[in-house]
Enzyme design. Structure first.
Site, short mmCIF file in Angstrom:
data_model
loop_
_atom_site.label_atom_id
_atom_site.label_comp_id
_atom_site.label_asym_id
_atom_site.label_seq_id
_atom_site.Cartn_x
_atom_site.Cartn_y
_atom_site.Cartn_z
N HIS A 145 7.60 -33.91 -74.93
CA HIS A 145 8.29 -35.04 -75.41
C HIS A 145 8.48 -36.08 -74.15
O HIS A 145 9.06 -37.27 -74.67
CB HIS A 145 9.47 -34.85 -76.04
CG HIS A 145 10.82 -34.34 -75.04
ND1 HIS A 145 10.92 -32.89 -74.98
CD2 HIS A 145 11.53 -35.10 -74.59
CE1 HIS A 145 12.04 -32.87 -74.09
NE2 HIS A 145 12.42 -33.93 -73.80
N ASP A 175 6.52 -27.64 -76.31
CA ASP A 175 6.85 -28.79 -75.66
C ASP A 175 6.48 -28.72 -74.07
O ASP A 175 7.32 -29.11 -73.35
CB ASP A 175 8.31 -28.91 -75.83
CG ASP A 175 8.93 -30.22 -75.76
OD1 ASP A 175 7.95 -31.19 -75.65
OD2 ASP A 175 9.94 -30.62 -75.59
N SER A 254 15.32 -33.41 -69.09
CA SER A 254 14.25 -32.69 -69.64
C SER A 254 12.66 -32.62 -68.86
O SER A 254 12.47 -33.72 -68.27
CB SER A 254 13.78 -33.74 -71.08
OG SER A 254 14.79 -33.47 -71.88
#
Length: 510
Positions: A145, A175, A254
């Site tokens: 993402h 992911d 992230s």
């Protein structure tokens, strides 16, 4: 003596006794440390009874400087850039559909917005995240993402060196994304064993929250094999078997590193649970055992090799156990259905069985089952332990791929389509009354010919995505081949130069 005098004497007595006990304890510790620090030893005071000192037990180190200093250089900042897309965003522009233009003509001038001269649109930063250097020659792992939808990726090292990155491969189901920069002798974070992590163990989160580079926060492992689907309000999060920690993680973290006290990578920070978008005490990381397998697959095969057991299931609950008369276990994976000719069927698994472990690793819940299966490839053999009729059984099964075979499959070559693609000229667009599309040229043996596509066919969209260039076709092809869907199909809409509108379904499976 009055009451106040008695209270004063009592207080003095308590103080004297306390001082004596303190001196005795200090003396005992000094004597004990001079002998054996690892065992309890009795004191020998000239009084009744025997006092024991507490043994000096080994405790985990709480100095995080080594782990922090050895990892901050192995974590990078990733900025994603994209050019603003023109189209119907927010406007519901029906006339932007090229098939509408072909069959109904261009709208009248009064229906169309005043034409504006097309100006090159400056690219804009659309995201910020982190990444972890896996090898000294420039391979970097991050979250899918973080880079999804980007036209350009800019990687900044801890020494402020800047590189453009290339996407080697992605796996939206976990992911995970693998990038590459052209650099050498980069600092690397060694990969640790996430399976060996214990709840309560210290961990550090290293990343770039809000753009604050090289930020290190600490916490403990709060839980393992955690699923967040229910917290995500039933929104699909793909394969879920997260490490939950209370290390502070915020937007920008992230793709960053979760490391243990030894500075070893045990996870990739991925998500937080929050109603505000900022950290409120719960963060989640993909275990390094899963990340390592995904990255290896992408590098070796070009796509993730996902193993399939072939069952539909639910978690065993007390209510379900009571309903089914299951008393041998309180939790596990209750098998609802077994897919025909699947690995589970060939291993003898039946509906109503409760799978309690895979290779002796417990499967109390869905996250643990997914976490274990995701470590294997098609063709790998695993041992299932299961409960049937309240008796424990075991069986060995050979995992399959999503086509029902046991072979690993390399990512398909784009040339397998068997043709080239030519962008439409402005004259062709005017004649066909289209705003975009590509024409099939040099058709040879391949997937397109097998599907019945003829030379000269004009592709307008594939899987509801507009197509304007060969690069668009290639990107869609890669996305389909790298997806975890069992059916890898291109649904193509287009027209022939005669004006005949045609739909094709192109099967891309092996």
């Amino acid at each position: 003596m009055n009451i106040y005098g008695k209270i004063t004497l009592l207080a003095c007595g308590v103080a004297v006794m306390s001082s004596a006990m303190t001196a005795l304890a200090i003396d005992s510790i000094q004597n004990n440390s001079a002998t054996s620090p690892s065992s309890s030893s009795p004191l020998q005071p000239n009084q009744r009874g025997t006092l024991y000192t507490a043994s000096n037990s080994a405790t985990p180190p709480t100095d995080f400087t080594h782990a922090a200093e050895s990892t901050i250089n192995g974590v990078v900042s990733i900025k994603s850039y994209a050019s603003p897309r023109s189209g119907s965003a927010g406007g519901g522009n029906y006339y932007a559909n090229p098939l509408y233009e072909f069959f109904f003509g261009s709208p009248a001038p009064q229906q169309r917005r005043a034409p504006q001269q097309q100006q090159p649109k400056a690219e804009q930063q659309r995201g910020l995240g982190s990444g972890v250097i896996l090898s000294s020659d420039g391979y970097i792992v991050t979250n899918n993402h973080v880079i999804d939808g980007a036209d350009r990726l800019e990687v900044t090292l801890n020494d402020n060196s800047i590189y453009n990155a290339t996407v080697i491969g992605t796996d939206p189901s976990t992911d995970v994304a693998l990038l590459k920069i052209e650099a050498e002798n980069l600092p690397v974070i060694p990969v640790g064993d996430s399976d060996a992590l214990r709840v309560g163990e210290w961990v550090l989160a290293v990343g770039n929250p809000f753009g604050f580079t090289s930020t290190v926060t600490t916490g403990i492992v709060s839980a393992k094999a955690r699923s967040v689907a229910s917290a995500a309000r039933s929104r699909s999060m793909g394969i879920e078997s997260y490490i939950q920690t209370d290390a502070a993680v915020n937007p920008g973290n992230s793709g960053g590193a979760l490391v243990n006290i030894n500075g070893e990578l045990v996870g990739i920070n991925t998500a937080i649970y929050s109603e505000t978008g900022n950290y409120v005490g719960y963060s989640f990381a993909i275990p390094s055992s899963i990340v390592t397998k995904i990255v290896t697959d992408i590098k070796q095969y070009g796509s993730v090799q996902r193993a399939i057991l072939g069952i539909s299931f639910m978690e065993l609950t007390p209510q379900l156990a009571k309903e089914k008369g299951i008393t041998a276990t309180n939790d596990g994976i209750f098998v609802g259905e077994v897919v025909d000719r699947s690995a589970a069927m060939e291993g003898g698994i039946q509906p109503g069985d409760v799978i309690v472990s895979i290779n002796d690793a417990p499967t109390h819940n869905t996250a643990q089952l997914q976490g274990e299966i995701s470590k294997f490839r098609p063709g790998d053999r695993i041992t299932l332990k299961y409960i049937r009729d309240n008796k424990t059984h075991s069986t060995t099964v050979t995992l399959q791929n999503n086509q029902g075979g046991t072979k690993v499959t390399k990512s398909g070559d784009f040339t397998a389509l068997g043709c080239a693609f030519k962008e439409l000229t402005d004259e062709q667009k005017r004649e066909m009354r289209l705003s975009g599309g590509v024409q099939v040229k040099a058709l040879t043996s391949g997937k397109f010919k097998e599907a019945g596509i003829k030379e000269g066919f004009i592709i307008v969209d594939i899987n509801n995505a507009r197509v304007r260039s060969q690069e668009d076709v290639e990107e869609i092809y890669k996305a389909i081949m790298n997806s975890s869907d069992s059916d890898k199909v291109m649904f193509i809409t287009g027209i022939y130069p005669t004006g005949r509108k045609v739909y094709y379904a192109v099967d891309l499976s092996e």
